[in-house]
Design a protein around this motif. Structure first.
Motif, PDB file in Angstrom:
ATOM      1  N   GLY A 282       2.306   3.209   4.677  1.00  0.00           N
ATOM      2  CA  GLY A 282       1.423   1.859   3.746  1.00  0.00           C
ATOM      3  C   GLY A 282       2.227   0.751   4.178  1.00  0.00           C
ATOM      4  O   GLY A 282       3.572   0.433   4.210  1.00  0.00           O
TER       5      GLY A 282
ATOM      6  N   LYS B   1      -2.334  -1.752   4.235  1.00  0.00           N
ATOM      7  CA  LYS B   1      -3.267  -0.756   4.359  1.00  0.00           C
ATOM      8  C   LYS B   1      -2.687   0.262   4.966  1.00  0.00           C
ATOM      9  O   LYS B   1      -1.108   0.347   5.316  1.00  0.00           O
ATOM     10  CB  LYS B   1      -4.520  -1.096   5.362  1.00  0.00           C
ATOM     11  N   GLY B   2      -3.188   1.419   4.877  1.00  0.00           N
ATOM     12  CA  GLY B   2      -2.451   2.600   5.608  1.00  0.00           C
ATOM     13  C   GLY B   2      -2.372   2.566   7.109  1.00  0.00           C
ATOM     14  O   GLY B   2      -2.855   1.417   7.777  1.00  0.00           O
TER      15      GLY B   2
ATOM     16  N   CYS C 279       0.885  -1.151   0.027  1.00  0.00           N
ATOM     17  CA  CYS C 279      -0.025   0.021   0.056  1.00  0.00           C
ATOM     18  C   CYS C 279       0.797   1.079  -0.145  1.00  0.00           C
ATOM     19  O   CYS C 279       1.965   1.281   0.785  1.00  0.00           O
ATOM     20  CB  CYS C 279      -0.659   0.061   1.233  1.00  0.00           C
ATOM     21  N   ALA C 280       0.552   2.189  -0.884  1.00  0.00           N
ATOM     22  CA  ALA C 280       1.116   3.604  -0.866  1.00  0.00           C
ATOM     23  C   ALA C 280       0.365   4.503  -0.004  1.00  0.00           C
ATOM     24  O   ALA C 280      -0.859   4.905  -0.856  1.00  0.00           O
ATOM     25  CB  ALA C 280       1.602   3.960  -2.322  1.00  0.00           C
ATOM     26  N   SER C 281       0.485   4.926   1.120  1.00  0.00           N
ATOM     27  CA  SER C 281      -0.140   5.772   1.954  1.00  0.00           C
ATOM     28  C   SER C 281       0.625   6.809   2.736  1.00  0.00           C
ATOM     29  O   SER C 281       1.738   6.493   2.972  1.00  0.00           O
ATOM     30  CB  SER C 281      -1.123   4.950   2.662  1.00  0.00           C
TER      31      SER C 281
ATOM     32  N   LYS D 157       5.599   1.204  -4.321  1.00  0.00           N
ATOM     33  CA  LYS D 157       4.821   0.100  -3.614  1.00  0.00           C
ATOM     34  C   LYS D 157       5.203  -1.054  -4.681  1.00  0.00           C
ATOM     35  O   LYS D 157       5.234  -0.708  -5.992  1.00  0.00           O
ATOM     36  CB  LYS D 157       3.461   0.373  -3.562  1.00  0.00           C
TER      37      LYS D 157
ATOM     38  N   GLY E  98       4.986  -2.171   0.885  1.00  0.00           N
ATOM     39  CA  GLY E  98       4.197  -0.662   0.934  1.00  0.00           C
ATOM     40  C   GLY E  98       5.226   0.299   0.997  1.00  0.00           C
ATOM     41  O   GLY E  98       6.680   0.160   1.242  1.00  0.00           O
ATOM     42  N   ASN E  99       4.679   1.607   0.746  1.00  0.00           N
ATOM     43  CA  ASN E  99       5.840   2.577   0.557  1.00  0.00           C
ATOM     44  C   ASN E  99       6.746   2.842   1.860  1.00  0.00           C
ATOM     45  O   ASN E  99       7.598   3.599   2.083  1.00  0.00           O
ATOM     46  CB  ASN E  99       5.163   4.052   0.010  1.00  0.00           C
TER      47      ASN E  99
END
Length: 372
Positions: free
Chosen positions: A36, A74-75, A20-22, A141, A126-127
């Motif tokens: 993320g 997820k974030g 996830c990229a958040s 990501k 993720g990021n």
């Protein structure tokens, strides 16, 4: 239950979840940074050897098995949940091959043995993973890796110590019913046995062995006559073969020697290794021969057949001679098992050093007043 010893299935391990990229967004938290999470790993597919199963019938109609994929990241630094594994229970003695290449992948030979046959895909990053001192706001990501997928060919070879071999209606089913707890179908016509039967022979407390009865062979089995060689694979793991011969066939024109030689010929055509296994001759149905003719008929058969191994005379129906045969089989199996054990050489210097390390027993002075 129908006996099934071959099956083809498709299995698929779960794909890994995507990363996830958040970015963190909270009041009074300016430039919260990346949060993320990674994706979860996909579920794997395992095979378990279950001694309570004796057929592959469960895989005849249900042929597609898929493990759960991993959850996406997820974030708020939340990583994805791992996918659930699936366990396929198979009989002991199952051979697992790649159906497309024919490559042998695994063999389940021990009860309770569990092996991995398709690994789940790893989850994507993720990021949050790409955060560094010079890359404070990464937008990268990665997606999850796919799980392994195979088309499998399952083949069952039963694990037995002794295998019964012979023409249809030679009395193999009667013999296994007389000496074991198996209750196969018995009738006065050929091919009453249509699938292998297993029986446990109890010799004494904690002393037993397993006997496998396969459908009878006839001349021309290699060309598909009768049931052909369909079930001979179940004799390849045995330690001993019993060649059961009907000494009193219904048709007097039938020569038992010719029938026995035809069986040996078909066995050699199918597998020279199986033909080379220890093979004992069991002359059955003595109860149907007058007592005055038994000795002469047995001598004539042995002379013309030219068998080099042990010969036993029995009547499976009346159980005459069966007890002696069972005891001899058990002795042979025990000796074979001992010979198969790995031999470990012990250095004699180790024994000598161990004896020197043991303190001698203390000597007691009988004149010491403390012992009076």
């Amino acid at each position: 239950m129908k006996f099934v010893d071959e099956a083809y299935i498709d299995i698929a391990a779960g794909d890994g979840g995507n990363g996830c990229a958040s970015f963190r967004h909270e009041k009074y938290k300016e430039f919260g940074g990346p949060d993320g999470g990674d994706g979860g790993r996909g579920g794997s597919v395992w095979a378990l050897a279950d001694e309570n199963l004796n057929t592959l019938i469960d895989y005849r109609y249900n042929r597609r098995f898929e493990a759960q994929r991993g959850e996406h990241g997820k974030g708020s630094d939340m990583f994805g949940c791992k996918g659930d594994d699936i366990i396929l229970k198979m009989p002991v003695g199952t051979i697992i091959r790649n159906a497309e290449t024919g490559e042998l992948m695994h063999e389940l030979l021990q009860p309770g043995e569990q092996i991995l046959i398709a690994k789940g895909g790893e989850g994507g990053f993720g990021n949050l993973r790409f955060k560094s001192s010079i890359n404070r706001a990464p937008r990268q990501k990665t997606i999850g890796h796919p799980g392994e997928r195979f088309s499998l060919a399952l083949e069952l070879k039963v694990l037995a110590d002794v295998g019964l071999l012979g023409m249809p209606n030679a009395g193999k089913s009667t013999f296994i019913a007389a000496v074991s707890n198996a209750r196969p179908k018995i009738a006065d016509y050929p091919f009453t046995t249509l699938h292998p039967n297993l029986g446990v022979v109890r010799v004494g407390p904690e002393k037993s062995f397993v006997v496998a009865d396969v459908p009878g062979l006839i001349e021309g089995a290699s060309e598909g006559a009768g049931l052909g060689h369909q079930f001979l694979r179940h004799l390849q793991r045995t330690r001993l073969l019993l060649h059961v011969v009907d000494l009193a066939p219904f048709d007097e024109a039938v020569d038992p020697v010719a029938q026995a030689k035809a069986i040996v010929k078909e066995l050699k055509k199918y597998d020279p290794g199986l033909h080379a296994k220890p093979r004992w001759l069991v002359l059955n149905k003595l109860d149907m021969i007058p007592e005055g003719e038994r000795e002469a008929r047995v001598k004539d058969f042995v002379k013309r057949f030219r068998h080099k191994g042990p010969v036993f005379e029995i009547s499976a129906l009346t159980r005459e001679g069966c007890e002696l045969l069972v005891q001899k089989i058990f002795q042979h199996i025990v000796a074979t098992r001992e010979a198969e054990k790995p031999h470990v050489d012990v250095d004699p210097r180790f024994d000598a050093a161990r004896e020197q390390a043991v303190d001698p027993a203390p000597q007691v002075d009988q004149d010491d007043p403390r012992f009076r």
